[in-house]
Design a protein around this motif. Structure first.
Motif, PDB file in Angstrom:
ATOM      1  N   THR A   5       0.732  -1.158  -0.117  1.00 56.31           N
ATOM      2  CA  THR A   5      -0.001  -0.212  -0.011  1.00 56.31           C
ATOM      3  C   THR A   5       0.772   1.218  -0.108  1.00 56.31           C
ATOM      4  O   THR A   5       0.467   2.091  -0.921  1.00 56.31           O
ATOM      5  N   ILE A   6       1.683   1.257   0.691  1.00 57.07           N
ATOM      6  CA  ILE A   6       2.594   2.493   1.014  1.00 57.07           C
ATOM      7  C   ILE A   6       3.552   2.800  -0.335  1.00 57.07           C
ATOM      8  O   ILE A   6       3.790   3.915  -0.730  1.00 57.07           O
ATOM      9  N   ILE A   7       3.681   1.610  -0.991  1.00 58.36           N
ATOM     10  CA  ILE A   7       4.431   1.799  -2.313  1.00 58.36           C
ATOM     11  C   ILE A   7       3.478   2.357  -3.222  1.00 58.36           C
ATOM     12  O   ILE A   7       3.851   3.044  -4.170  1.00 58.36           O
ATOM     13  N   LEU A   8       2.269   1.933  -3.474  1.00 53.48           N
ATOM     14  CA  LEU A   8       1.379   2.229  -4.422  1.00 53.48           C
ATOM     15  C   LEU A   8       0.710   3.681  -4.206  1.00 53.48           C
ATOM     16  O   LEU A   8       0.351   4.335  -5.198  1.00 53.48           O
ATOM     17  N   GLU A   9       0.580   3.943  -2.949  1.00 52.75           N
ATOM     18  CA  GLU A   9       0.565   5.236  -2.471  1.00 52.75           C
ATOM     19  C   GLU A   9       1.553   6.287  -2.732  1.00 52.75           C
ATOM     20  O   GLU A   9       1.420   7.396  -2.606  1.00 52.75           O
ATOM     21  N   ARG A  10       2.753   5.855  -3.219  1.00 53.56           N
ATOM     22  CA  ARG A  10       3.826   6.750  -3.448  1.00 53.56           C
ATOM     23  C   ARG A  10       4.273   7.322  -2.175  1.00 53.56           C
ATOM     24  O   ARG A  10       4.334   8.667  -2.532  1.00 53.56           O
ATOM     25  N   ARG A  11       4.359   6.979  -1.391  1.00 50.17           N
ATOM     26  CA  ARG A  11       4.713   7.578   0.252  1.00 50.17           C
ATOM     27  C   ARG A  11       6.102   8.071  -0.003  1.00 50.17           C
ATOM     28  O   ARG A  11       6.981   7.508  -0.911  1.00 50.17           O
ATOM     29  N   PRO A  12       6.737   8.940   0.566  1.00 49.48           N
ATOM     30  CA  PRO A  12       8.111   9.222   0.405  1.00 49.48           C
ATOM     31  C   PRO A  12       9.109   8.117   0.718  1.00 49.48           C
ATOM     32  O   PRO A  12       8.874   7.117   1.360  1.00 49.48           O
ATOM     33  N   VAL A  13      10.071   8.223  -0.279  1.00 46.20           N
ATOM     34  CA  VAL A  13      11.158   6.981  -0.172  1.00 46.20           C
ATOM     35  C   VAL A  13      11.791   6.781   1.177  1.00 46.20           C
ATOM     36  O   VAL A  13      12.023   5.671   1.802  1.00 46.20           O
ATOM     37  N   THR A  14      11.925   7.766   1.840  1.00 43.40           N
ATOM     38  CA  THR A  14      12.326   7.617   3.300  1.00 43.40           C
ATOM     39  C   THR A  14      11.459   6.829   4.201  1.00 43.40           C
ATOM     40  O   THR A  14      11.851   6.083   5.135  1.00 43.40           O
ATOM     41  N   THR A  15      10.160   6.879   4.101  1.00 37.37           N
ATOM     42  CA  THR A  15       9.300   6.144   4.670  1.00 37.37           C
ATOM     43  C   THR A  15       8.978   4.478   4.621  1.00 37.37           C
ATOM     44  O   THR A  15       9.291   3.820   5.133  1.00 37.37           O
ATOM     45  N   VAL A  16       9.275   4.361   3.141  1.00 41.21           N
ATOM     46  CA  VAL A  16       9.472   3.274   2.560  1.00 41.21           C
ATOM     47  C   VAL A  16      10.598   2.178   3.246  1.00 41.21           C
ATOM     48  O   VAL A  16      10.621   1.244   3.583  1.00 41.21           O
ATOM     49  N   ALA A  17      11.629   3.248   3.045  1.00 38.01           N
ATOM     50  CA  ALA A  17      13.110   2.498   3.617  1.00 38.01           C
ATOM     51  C   ALA A  17      12.893   2.090   5.086  1.00 38.01           C
ATOM     52  O   ALA A  17      13.356   1.332   5.447  1.00 38.01           O
ATOM     53  N   LYS A  18      12.141   2.980   5.663  1.00 42.56           N
ATOM     54  CA  LYS A  18      11.874   2.630   7.248  1.00 42.56           C
ATOM     55  C   LYS A  18      11.377   1.313   7.350  1.00 42.56           C
ATOM     56  O   LYS A  18      11.401   0.285   8.335  1.00 42.56           O
ATOM     57  N   ALA A  19      10.382   1.168   6.620  1.00 39.90           N
ATOM     58  CA  ALA A  19       9.451   0.170   6.520  1.00 39.90           C
ATOM     59  C   ALA A  19      10.259  -1.172   6.167  1.00 39.90           C
ATOM     60  O   ALA A  19      10.014  -2.239   6.518  1.00 39.90           O
ATOM     61  N   MET A  20      11.155  -0.942   4.927  1.00 39.50           N
ATOM     62  CA  MET A  20      11.847  -2.166   4.699  1.00 39.50           C
ATOM     63  C   MET A  20      12.742  -2.742   5.786  1.00 39.50           C
ATOM     64  O   MET A  20      13.090  -3.812   6.020  1.00 39.50           O
ATOM     65  N   ASP A  21      13.255  -1.514   6.796  1.00 37.60           N
ATOM     66  CA  ASP A  21      14.254  -1.923   7.614  1.00 37.60           C
ATOM     67  C   ASP A  21      13.464  -2.664   8.663  1.00 37.60           C
ATOM     68  O   ASP A  21      14.123  -3.534   9.361  1.00 37.60           O
ATOM     69  N   ALA A  22      12.333  -2.452   9.004  1.00 33.70           N
ATOM     70  CA  ALA A  22      11.600  -2.923  10.005  1.00 33.70           C
ATOM     71  C   ALA A  22      11.318  -4.313   9.544  1.00 33.70           C
ATOM     72  O   ALA A  22      11.403  -5.128  10.503  1.00 33.70           O
ATOM     73  N   VAL A  23      10.874  -4.586   8.404  1.00 30.04           N
ATOM     74  CA  VAL A  23      10.478  -6.075   7.954  1.00 30.04           C
ATOM     75  C   VAL A  23      11.807  -6.731   8.031  1.00 30.04           C
ATOM     76  O   VAL A  23      11.842  -7.999   8.439  1.00 30.04           O
ATOM     77  N   LEU A  24      12.852  -6.475   7.324  1.00 32.03           N
ATOM     78  CA  LEU A  24      14.266  -7.220   7.061  1.00 32.03           C
ATOM     79  C   LEU A  24      14.829  -7.186   8.484  1.00 32.03           C
ATOM     80  O   LEU A  24      15.568  -8.445   8.774  1.00 32.03           O
ATOM     81  N   ASP A  25      14.913  -6.273   9.453  1.00 33.00           N
ATOM     82  CA  ASP A  25      15.699  -6.464  10.619  1.00 33.00           C
ATOM     83  C   ASP A  25      14.688  -7.625  11.216  1.00 33.00           C
ATOM     84  O   ASP A  25      15.559  -8.420  11.974  1.00 33.00           O
ATOM     85  N   SER A  26      13.742  -7.628  11.234  1.00 33.26           N
ATOM     86  CA  SER A  26      12.840  -8.597  11.942  1.00 33.26           C
ATOM     87  C   SER A  26      13.302 -10.440  11.409  1.00 33.26           C
ATOM     88  O   SER A  26      13.373 -11.112  12.192  1.00 33.26           O
ATOM     89  N   TYR A  27      13.329 -10.163  10.083  1.00 28.16           N
ATOM     90  CA  TYR A  27      13.663 -11.694   9.563  1.00 28.16           C
ATOM     91  C   TYR A  27      14.965 -11.953   9.964  1.00 28.16           C
ATOM     92  O   TYR A  27      15.346 -13.356  10.479  1.00 28.16           O
TER      93      TYR A  27
END
Length: 563
Positions: A224-246
């Motif tokens: 959703t945040i990608i399709l809504e074209r949220r700021p890249v910095t926001t998407v980067a933090k989301a990626m960090d949260a997912v991959l850090d957990s994995y």
């Protein structure tokens, strides 16, 4: 654990923890109390003190009625430290603990505020949410099949009624209606009520009650945040949260052998963990003890956005109240009591074992520690991110390849930071997106700097893209050669018409998997008898069995006609 209060305002406490290893005496500590007037000193009541266990740590929450706040204390073996002060919006509150989340019920406002003490801040996880009743006794089966919006009206009592007694950690005794409710988190509603995607992803990654729902929600949020074209910095933090957990769960190696054995025994015996909560009628009739209400039918819809963070289902068997809903979870029974001079308050806690915190010398809750579930069941791998996020949003973002490229680059950065490998198809997607914008120079830069890891899939895609840009095709061929993919490299040389160079390469690296007919066809196409004779001679020596094939006779006949 028991807390003994003393002093004029009952704010001086001495605590004792009872465990299998013996009795642990806590150091004395004082709770903070605000003064309403100069000569008026309020007395702390037993109902204003709540003990909860989350993440394997013991906390005490103390209501300051004058200041309308909730003081949070953490117990250590050698000290009791005040962690923070949480605001309250009701003169009456209750505290529950579900899946390591502290739930503060604002009884007058009839809403619940959620706190996750593992986050960096003590801000609420989401907006205040109402308590939704799901599931009714079996004699109300027909009414219980209405939608969630009508469940509260079907329930004969009052939400947060006077007869509700909150039992730590997650039970509510409804004495007036003879019911016992069990609290659950509605993860979809919580996710929908927050616009801070990175924070809600961190919150979801720590939940263990429903791994499949957690994974589905996290993937949906990232899409959703990608399709809504949220700021890249926001998407980067989301990626960090997912991959850090994995990455963290992979390093932990999943559940302990003991927990895995329990899970395997459950599977072998065919027993299924009980997921439903249970409502116990005060005077159960024979029909009530034999019939069950389907929780999905009772609620109408399994889960809804923006409705509630807590669902209540029901069942009959009294013994199932202490059964865990997670097959990998260890459940123990323990008690928690807080006592003051003005009275006492006792709560029988069904404490779910949790992960030990990282702080030095924390006071153990005395329960068996629950390990994180195996990473494959909860965490999201890079391959799943590609399949369920990037592959799905690519077609919808055809008009903005630059944004999607920037998002994928942030994903690659995050994966590299935690030492994870990205799936090869993701590199192919990056090259395709760059070529779509005629950014061939960046493709060469990314390949030379190993931002795009060399793989067979990427090499083949570069060669395909190179039909419009010859330097890019050369990048792909060089990648095949560097990775030792000799068969594919020889085939590529043949496709480009360099059959003599392909012969020399095949001789040097002993490539015998390419069909001789491919070389012979290229030689015939050049209409050169000398080259055709050289190819026939090469394969006669390089592959002795070639003389017995039909290709040898056919092309030898063609050579004789050319001469």
């Amino acid at each position: 654990m028991i807390l003994l209060a003393s002093g004029m305002q009952c704010t001086l406490f001495t605590g004792y923890q009872f465990s299998a290893g013996g009795i642990v005496k806590l150091p004395k500590f004082e709770m903070m109390m605000s003064k309403s007037e100069a000569n008026n000193k309020p007395v702390l009541a037993a109902d204003d003190v709540h003990i909860v266990t989350v993440y394997g740590r013991i906390y005490c929450l103390q209501l300051d009625r004058v200041n309308m706040s909730l003081n949070l204390y953490r117990f250590y073996r050698d000290a009791v430290v005040q962690q923070c002060t949480l605001p309250t919006y009701s003169s009456r509150i209750a505290v529950s603990a579900v899946d390591n989340i502290i739930m503060v019920h604002q009884i007058d406002a009839k809403v619940v505020i959620l706190y996750d003490v593992s986050l960096d801040s003590y801000a609420p996880v989401s907006a205040p949410l109402p308590l939704l009743v799901r599931g009714l006794p079996s004699n109300s089966r027909q009414t219980a099949q209405t939608a969630d919006s009508q469940s509260s009206s079907a329930y004969g009592g009052t939400i947060y009624g006077e007869g509700w007694n909150f039992l730590i950690p997650d039970l509510i005794c409804d004495a007036e209606n003879g019911l016992l409710w069990k609290l659950h988190l509605d993860l979809e509603a919580i996710a929908a009520s927050s616009s801070d995607a990175p924070s809600i992803l961190e919150f979801l990654q720590r939940r263990k009650s429903d791994p499949s729902t957690v994974k589905t929600l996290c993937l949906a949020i990232v899409r959703t945040i990608i399709l809504e074209r949220r700021p890249v910095t926001t998407v980067a933090k989301a990626m960090d949260a997912v991959l850090d957990s994995y990455s963290r769960l992979m390093k932990m190696g999943g559940a302990s052998p003991g927990v895995r054995r329990t899970h395997e025994q459950n599977q072998q015996s065919g027993g299924q963990p009980v997921e439903a909560s249970h409502v116990i009628p005060q005077e159960p009739s024979p029909a009530a003890t034999s019939n069950h209400v389907n929780p999905d039918q009772a609620s109408g819809v399994a889960s809804r956005y923006m409705q509630s963070n807590s669902g209540v289902e029901h069942g009959i068997d009294r013994t199932l109240l202490s059964t865990s809903s997670d097959s990998d979870e260890i459940t123990t029974i323990s008690g928690a009591t807080s006592e003051a001079t003005s009275g006492y308050h006792t709560s029988d806690a069904v404490n779910k074992a949790q992960v030990v915190g990282e702080d030095s010398r924390p006071l153990s809750s005395g329960t068996s520690m629950q390990h994180w579930p195996h990473g494959g069941s909860l965490a999201i791998s890079p391959a799943e991110m590609f399949q369920s996020v990037f592959a799905l949003v690519e077609d919808e973002m055809m008009g903005d390849p630059a944004y999607l490229t920037a998002v994928i680059m942030e994903f690659l950065r995050s994966a590299s930071k935690v030492g994870l490998k990205a799936p090869p198809n993701l590199y192919v997607m990056v090259a395709t997106l760059l070529a779509r914008s005629n950014r061939y120079a960046e493709i060469a830069l990314f390949v030379s700097n190993k931002i795009l890891e060399p793989t067979k899939e990427l090499a083949m895609q570069l060669m395909e893209l190179g039909r419009q840009h010859s330097p890019t095709r050369k990048l792909g061929m060089d990648m095949l050669r560097e990775r030792g993919l000799h068969h594919d490299y020889v085939t590529a040389l043949l496709q480009d018409g360099y059959y003599l160079e392909a012969l020399r390469y095949a001789r040097k690296y002993k490539v015998i998997t390419v069909q001789p007919a491919l070389f012979l066809e290229k030689a015939v196409a050049k209409n050169s008898a000398q080259n055709l004779a050289a190819v026939l001679s090469f394969f006669s020596e390089f592959t002795p069995s070639f003389r017995t094939t039909s290709d040898f006779g056919r092309y030898r006949h063609i050579l004789s006609e050319m001469v």
